[in-house]
Design a protein around this motif. Sequence first.
Motif, PDB file in Angstrom:
ATOM      1  N   MET A 179       1.067  -1.010   0.207  1.00  0.00           N
ATOM      2  CA  MET A 179      -0.022   0.051  -0.014  1.00  0.00           C
ATOM      3  C   MET A 179       0.886   1.331   0.185  1.00  0.00           C
ATOM      4  SD  MET A 179      -1.362  -0.343   3.878  1.00  0.00           S
ATOM      5  CE  MET A 179      -0.368  -0.435   5.095  1.00  0.00           C
ATOM      6  N   LYS A 180      -0.226   2.171  -0.749  1.00  0.00           N
ATOM      7  CA  LYS A 180       1.050   3.672  -0.674  1.00  0.00           C
ATOM      8  C   LYS A 180       0.890   4.347   0.407  1.00  0.00           C
ATOM      9  CE  LYS A 180       1.802   7.243  -3.855  1.00  0.00           C
ATOM     10  NZ  LYS A 180       1.179   8.277  -5.072  1.00  0.00           N
ATOM     11  N   ILE A 181       2.501   4.863   1.269  1.00  0.00           N
ATOM     12  CA  ILE A 181       2.611   5.954   2.198  1.00  0.00           C
ATOM     13  C   ILE A 181       2.727   7.071   1.958  1.00  0.00           C
ATOM     14  CG2 ILE A 181       2.993   5.841   4.208  1.00  0.00           C
ATOM     15  CD1 ILE A 181       0.371   3.945   4.203  1.00  0.00           C
ATOM     16  N   SER A 182       2.628   7.970   2.226  1.00  0.00           N
ATOM     17  CA  SER A 182       2.958   9.439   2.015  1.00  0.00           C
ATOM     18  C   SER A 182       3.390  10.562   2.811  1.00  0.00           C
ATOM     19  CB  SER A 182       1.618   9.971   1.337  1.00  0.00           C
ATOM     20  OG  SER A 182       2.577  11.432   0.928  1.00  0.00           O
ATOM     21  N   VAL A 183       4.659  10.697   3.302  1.00  0.00           N
ATOM     22  CA  VAL A 183       5.220  11.106   4.523  1.00  0.00           C
ATOM     23  C   VAL A 183       5.653  12.538   4.202  1.00  0.00           C
ATOM     24  CG1 VAL A 183       6.711  11.223   6.095  1.00  0.00           C
ATOM     25  CG2 VAL A 183       6.260   8.809   5.044  1.00  0.00           C
ATOM     26  N   GLU A 184       4.823  13.657   5.080  1.00  0.00           N
ATOM     27  CA  GLU A 184       4.414  14.350   4.278  1.00  0.00           C
ATOM     28  C   GLU A 184       6.579  15.376   5.361  1.00  0.00           C
ATOM     29  OE1 GLU A 184       3.574  17.514   3.194  1.00  0.00           O
ATOM     30  OE2 GLU A 184       1.798  15.962   1.760  1.00  0.00           O
ATOM     31  N   LEU A 185       6.918  16.071   4.814  1.00  0.00           N
ATOM     32  CA  LEU A 185       8.103  16.885   5.240  1.00  0.00           C
ATOM     33  C   LEU A 185       7.377  17.914   6.122  1.00  0.00           C
ATOM     34  CD1 LEU A 185      10.459  15.688   2.376  1.00  0.00           C
ATOM     35  CD2 LEU A 185       9.770  13.852   4.485  1.00  0.00           C
ATOM     36  N   PHE A 186       7.872  17.822   7.515  1.00  0.00           N
ATOM     37  CA  PHE A 186       8.369  19.116   8.143  1.00  0.00           C
ATOM     38  C   PHE A 186       9.837  19.249   8.392  1.00  0.00           C
ATOM     39  CE2 PHE A 186       3.595  18.321   7.593  1.00  0.00           C
ATOM     40  CZ  PHE A 186       3.643  19.931   6.986  1.00  0.00           C
ATOM     41  N   GLY A 187       9.915  20.961   9.128  1.00  0.00           N
ATOM     42  CA  GLY A 187      11.172  20.807   9.677  1.00  0.00           C
ATOM     43  C   GLY A 187      12.575  20.472   8.992  1.00  0.00           C
ATOM     44  N   ALA A 188      13.477  19.947   9.655  1.00  0.00           N
ATOM     45  CA  ALA A 188      14.542  19.466   8.633  1.00  0.00           C
ATOM     46  C   ALA A 188      14.353  18.889   8.385  1.00  0.00           C
ATOM     47  CB  ALA A 188      15.940  19.117   9.927  1.00  0.00           C
ATOM     48  N   ALA A 189      13.819  18.085   7.640  1.00  0.00           N
ATOM     49  CA  ALA A 189      12.998  16.578   7.133  1.00  0.00           C
ATOM     50  C   ALA A 189      13.069  17.357   5.516  1.00  0.00           C
ATOM     51  CB  ALA A 189      12.015  15.944   7.946  1.00  0.00           C
ATOM     52  N   ARG A 190      12.572  18.413   6.130  1.00  0.00           N
ATOM     53  CA  ARG A 190      12.293  18.997   4.278  1.00  0.00           C
ATOM     54  C   ARG A 190      13.405  19.372   3.293  1.00  0.00           C
ATOM     55  NH1 ARG A 190       7.786  22.406   3.347  1.00  0.00           N
ATOM     56  NH2 ARG A 190       8.759  22.012   1.107  1.00  0.00           N
ATOM     57  N   GLU A 191      14.837  18.997   3.981  1.00  0.00           N
ATOM     58  CA  GLU A 191      16.203  18.766   3.190  1.00  0.00           C
ATOM     59  C   GLU A 191      16.282  17.515   2.383  1.00  0.00           C
ATOM     60  OE1 GLU A 191      19.192  19.743   5.040  1.00  0.00           O
ATOM     61  OE2 GLU A 191      18.479  20.801   6.836  1.00  0.00           O
ATOM     62  N   PHE A 192      15.240  16.471   2.918  1.00  0.00           N
ATOM     63  CA  PHE A 192      15.226  14.772   2.419  1.00  0.00           C
ATOM     64  C   PHE A 192      14.564  15.115   0.868  1.00  0.00           C
ATOM     65  CE2 PHE A 192      13.670  13.282   6.565  1.00  0.00           C
ATOM     66  CZ  PHE A 192      15.532  13.473   7.218  1.00  0.00           C
ATOM     67  N   SER A 193      14.135  15.935   0.009  1.00  0.00           N
ATOM     68  CA  SER A 193      13.561  15.798  -1.709  1.00  0.00           C
ATOM     69  C   SER A 193      13.018  16.855  -1.949  1.00  0.00           C
ATOM     70  CB  SER A 193      11.833  15.215  -0.978  1.00  0.00           C
ATOM     71  OG  SER A 193      11.389  15.113  -2.341  1.00  0.00           O
ATOM     72  N   THR A 194      13.456  17.339  -2.912  1.00  0.00           N
ATOM     73  CA  THR A 194      12.581  18.889  -3.065  1.00  0.00           C
ATOM     74  C   THR A 194      10.524  18.720  -3.089  1.00  0.00           C
ATOM     75  OG1 THR A 194      12.668  18.052  -5.320  1.00  0.00           O
ATOM     76  CG2 THR A 194      14.409  18.935  -4.550  1.00  0.00           C
ATOM     77  N   VAL A 210       1.550   9.278  16.299  1.00  0.00           N
ATOM     78  CA  VAL A 210       1.577   7.973  16.809  1.00  0.00           C
ATOM     79  C   VAL A 210       2.460   7.273  17.252  1.00  0.00           C
ATOM     80  CG1 VAL A 210      -0.616   7.685  15.140  1.00  0.00           C
ATOM     81  CG2 VAL A 210       1.662   7.985  14.158  1.00  0.00           C
ATOM     82  N   SER A 211       2.673   6.623  18.261  1.00  0.00           N
ATOM     83  CA  SER A 211       3.811   5.631  17.956  1.00  0.00           C
ATOM     84  C   SER A 211       4.887   4.484  17.385  1.00  0.00           C
ATOM     85  CB  SER A 211       3.902   4.577  19.334  1.00  0.00           C
ATOM     86  OG  SER A 211       2.798   3.753  18.902  1.00  0.00           O
ATOM     87  N   ASP A 212       5.102   4.646  17.594  1.00  0.00           N
ATOM     88  CA  ASP A 212       6.497   3.119  15.949  1.00  0.00           C
ATOM     89  C   ASP A 212       5.529   1.658  16.640  1.00  0.00           C
ATOM     90  OD1 ASP A 212       8.082   4.602  15.510  1.00  0.00           O
ATOM     91  OD2 ASP A 212       9.546   3.292  16.822  1.00  0.00           O
ATOM     92  N   ASN A 213       4.488   1.265  17.852  1.00  0.00           N
ATOM     93  CA  ASN A 213       3.703   0.289  17.395  1.00  0.00           C
ATOM     94  C   ASN A 213       2.205   0.697  16.442  1.00  0.00           C
ATOM     95  OD1 ASN A 213       5.847  -1.016  19.062  1.00  0.00           O
ATOM     96  ND2 ASN A 213       4.671  -0.384  21.021  1.00  0.00           N
ATOM     97  N   TYR A 214       2.515   2.021  15.612  1.00  0.00           N
ATOM     98  CA  TYR A 214       0.525   2.001  15.232  1.00  0.00           C
ATOM     99  C   TYR A 214       1.182   1.155  14.546  1.00  0.00           C
ATOM    100  CZ  TYR A 214      -3.068   4.177  12.760  1.00  0.00           C
ATOM    101  OH  TYR A 214      -4.100   4.843  12.678  1.00  0.00           O
ATOM    102  N   LYS A 215      -0.111   0.618  14.144  1.00  0.00           N
ATOM    103  CA  LYS A 215      -0.322  -0.566  12.808  1.00  0.00           C
ATOM    104  C   LYS A 215      -1.208   0.354  11.587  1.00  0.00           C
ATOM    105  CE  LYS A 215       0.844  -4.045  14.072  1.00  0.00           C
ATOM    106  NZ  LYS A 215       2.878  -4.966  13.783  1.00  0.00           N
ATOM    107  N   ILE A 216      -0.001   0.339  10.296  1.00  0.00           N
ATOM    108  CA  ILE A 216      -0.714   1.028   9.354  1.00  0.00           C
ATOM    109  C   ILE A 216      -1.421  -0.187   8.212  1.00  0.00           C
ATOM    110  CG2 ILE A 216      -0.330   2.467   7.159  1.00  0.00           C
ATOM    111  CD1 ILE A 216       2.213   2.866   8.256  1.00  0.00           C
ATOM    112  N   VAL A 217      -2.900   0.269   8.603  1.00  0.00           N
ATOM    113  CA  VAL A 217      -3.919  -0.838   8.174  1.00  0.00           C
ATOM    114  C   VAL A 217      -4.489  -0.547   6.480  1.00  0.00           C
ATOM    115  CG1 VAL A 217      -4.333  -2.176   9.758  1.00  0.00           C
ATOM    116  CG2 VAL A 217      -5.601  -0.288   8.956  1.00  0.00           C
ATOM    117  N   LYS A 218      -4.634   0.262   5.776  1.00  0.00           N
ATOM    118  CA  LYS A 218      -4.654   1.542   4.471  1.00  0.00           C
ATOM    119  C   LYS A 218      -3.692   2.319   4.289  1.00  0.00           C
ATOM    120  CE  LYS A 218      -7.589   4.247   7.089  1.00  0.00           C
ATOM    121  NZ  LYS A 218      -8.994   4.924   7.443  1.00  0.00           N
TER     122      LYS A 218
END
Length: 89
Positions: free
Chosen positions: A1-16, A68-76
């Motif tokens: 399944m496709k998961i999209s991650v919005e980048l904020f703060g210093a993480a904005r440097e991960f992509s254009t 959400v914690s690291d244990n949070y299950k992504i089901v969709k």
Amino acid sequence: MKISVELFGAAREFSTKSHLDFELIENSSIKDLRNQMIEFIDMKFKGNESFKKIIKSSAFCSSDDKIVSDNYKIVKKQNFSIIPPIGGG
């Protein structure tokens, strides 16, 4: 399944772009997503330790604005945000 991650703060440097997309199997966890992001940094930025540290120390927020914690299950198919820690003085 496709998961999209919005980048904020210093993480904005991960992509254009303002986000990164990942393909995860059903019932993956935020920990699995975090690990895929680290693999992405290893490949795209030759293991940039600063970037990996950002991923390891960041919080993830669900599309309904809940941390959400690291244990949070992504089901969709879902969107998340990565929220790096902000230093202050």
